[in-house]
Design an enzyme around this catalytic site. Structure first.
Site, short mmCIF file in Angstrom:
data_model
loop_
_atom_site.label_atom_id
_atom_site.label_comp_id
_atom_site.label_asym_id
_atom_site.label_seq_id
_atom_site.Cartn_x
_atom_site.Cartn_y
_atom_site.Cartn_z
N SER A 90 46.98 48.49 -20.26
CA SER A 90 46.12 49.23 -20.62
C SER A 90 45.22 50.03 -19.26
O SER A 90 45.18 49.30 -18.38
CB SER A 90 45.05 48.53 -21.60
OG SER A 90 43.85 49.29 -21.85
N TYR A 135 39.15 41.62 -23.38
CA TYR A 135 40.25 42.48 -23.42
C TYR A 135 40.42 43.13 -21.97
O TYR A 135 41.69 43.16 -21.50
CB TYR A 135 40.09 43.78 -24.24
CG TYR A 135 41.21 44.68 -24.57
CD1 TYR A 135 42.14 44.55 -25.42
CD2 TYR A 135 41.36 45.88 -23.70
CE1 TYR A 135 43.20 45.19 -25.69
CE2 TYR A 135 42.53 46.96 -24.05
CZ TYR A 135 43.14 46.61 -24.88
OH TYR A 135 44.30 47.40 -24.99
#
Ligand code: NAD
Length: 261
Positions: free
Chosen positions: A143, A156
């Site tokens: 990401s 995350y």
């Protein structure tokens, strides 16, 4: 480019980016093992649809990416069902948005297990198979949050930074064996994960959903739009090609310029 004869496993491929990558690999002729959560009838529909459009075998494993034993079994089953394993895409992932001092411990553990440790378990089980074959492609879906942070995403961001590190280490270890290992680092892609996150972020940061879209998502993505799943899928297909044989240990940004500044 053809991936005919290649055998691919994509984790978390019942939805979003994973499903897009699975479709794109099958379109190039790869055999597939899908994995992910969802209703059995929906998953069967996905299998059928990919099989019909590509004509390649499509298997499915319901392995839970939070469970190391099930992950090991899934890799062995994939290699048995397809006669080997050439392409591994670690994609399954979840999100949870909360300030760090309110972050539920069980959510932290779950995100680290699914978004980070699962890739360690698939990789440690798949690498001996790929080494024996003398060819392999491992793609970890990271990401933009593997490179930069955002508030309220402690688990995350920690997991995705970890994925970038894991990618680099395994790339060095496997380079002499014809295996490449890369991470793809997308910005905001139009999938159910992001749609759900808009509401959660609005709640956690005291903003309206419109403000989240404008001030959180469009503000960082200089193209001013969400990324399409097909754009990420095409990058994954390229990384599987022979033309990408010297690309290893890299973190490939596809984020509309987000991490350029
Ligand atoms: P999604 O919610 O559409 O799909 C997630 C997939 O993971 C689903 O198939 C789901 O069933 C599977 N999954 C979740 N928990 C699982 C478990 N315990 N065991 C097995 N499978 C499980 O999400 P998405 O947006 O397509 O995200 C896919 C990956 O891309 C994630 O790793 C995510 O972090 C990453 N990513 C997404 C974006 C984005 O904007 N959508 C941006 C950057 C990175």
């Amino acid at each position: 480019m053809s991936l005919t004869g290649k055998r691919a496993l994509v984790t978390g491929s019942t939805s979003g980016i994973g499903l897009g990558i699975a479709r794109a690999l099958a379109d190039q002729g790869a055999s597939l093992m899908l994995n992910g959560l969802g209703e059995q009838s929906v998953i069967e529909g996905i299998r059928q649809e990919i099989r019909d459009r590509s004509g390649t075998p499509v298997h499915f494993s319901p392995a839970n990416m939070a469970n190391p034993g099930e992950i090991e079994q899934m890799i062995q089953q994939a290699a048995e069902a397809m006669g080997g394993l050439d392409i591994l895409v670690n994609n399954a992932g979840i999100q949870f948005v909360s300030p760090v001092d309110e972050f539920p411990v069980e959510k932290w553990d779950q995100i680290i297990a699914i978004n980070l440790s699962a890739s360690f378990h698939t990789i440690r089980t798949a690498v001996p198979i790929m080494k024996q074959q003398g060819w392999g492609r491992i793609i970890n879906i990271a990401s933009a949050h593997a490179l930069v942070a955002s508030p309220c995403k402690a688990a995350y961001v920690a997991a995705k930074h970890g994925i970038a590190g894991l990618t680099k280490v395994v790339a060095l270890e496997t380079a002499p064996h014809g295996i490449t290992v890369n991470a793809i680092a997308p910005g905001y892609v139009e999938t159910p994960l992001v749609t759900g996150q808009i509401a959660d972020t609005a709640r956690a940061r005291g903003m309206s959903e419109e403000e989240v879209l404008k001030d959180v998502i469009q503000a960082v993505q200089h193209t001013g739009r969400l990324i399409e799943v097909s754009e990420v899928a095409e990058l994954a297909v390229f990384l599987c090609s022979d033309a990408a044989a010297s690309i290893t240990g890299s973190v490939q940004s596809i984020d509309g310029g987000w991490t350029a500044c």
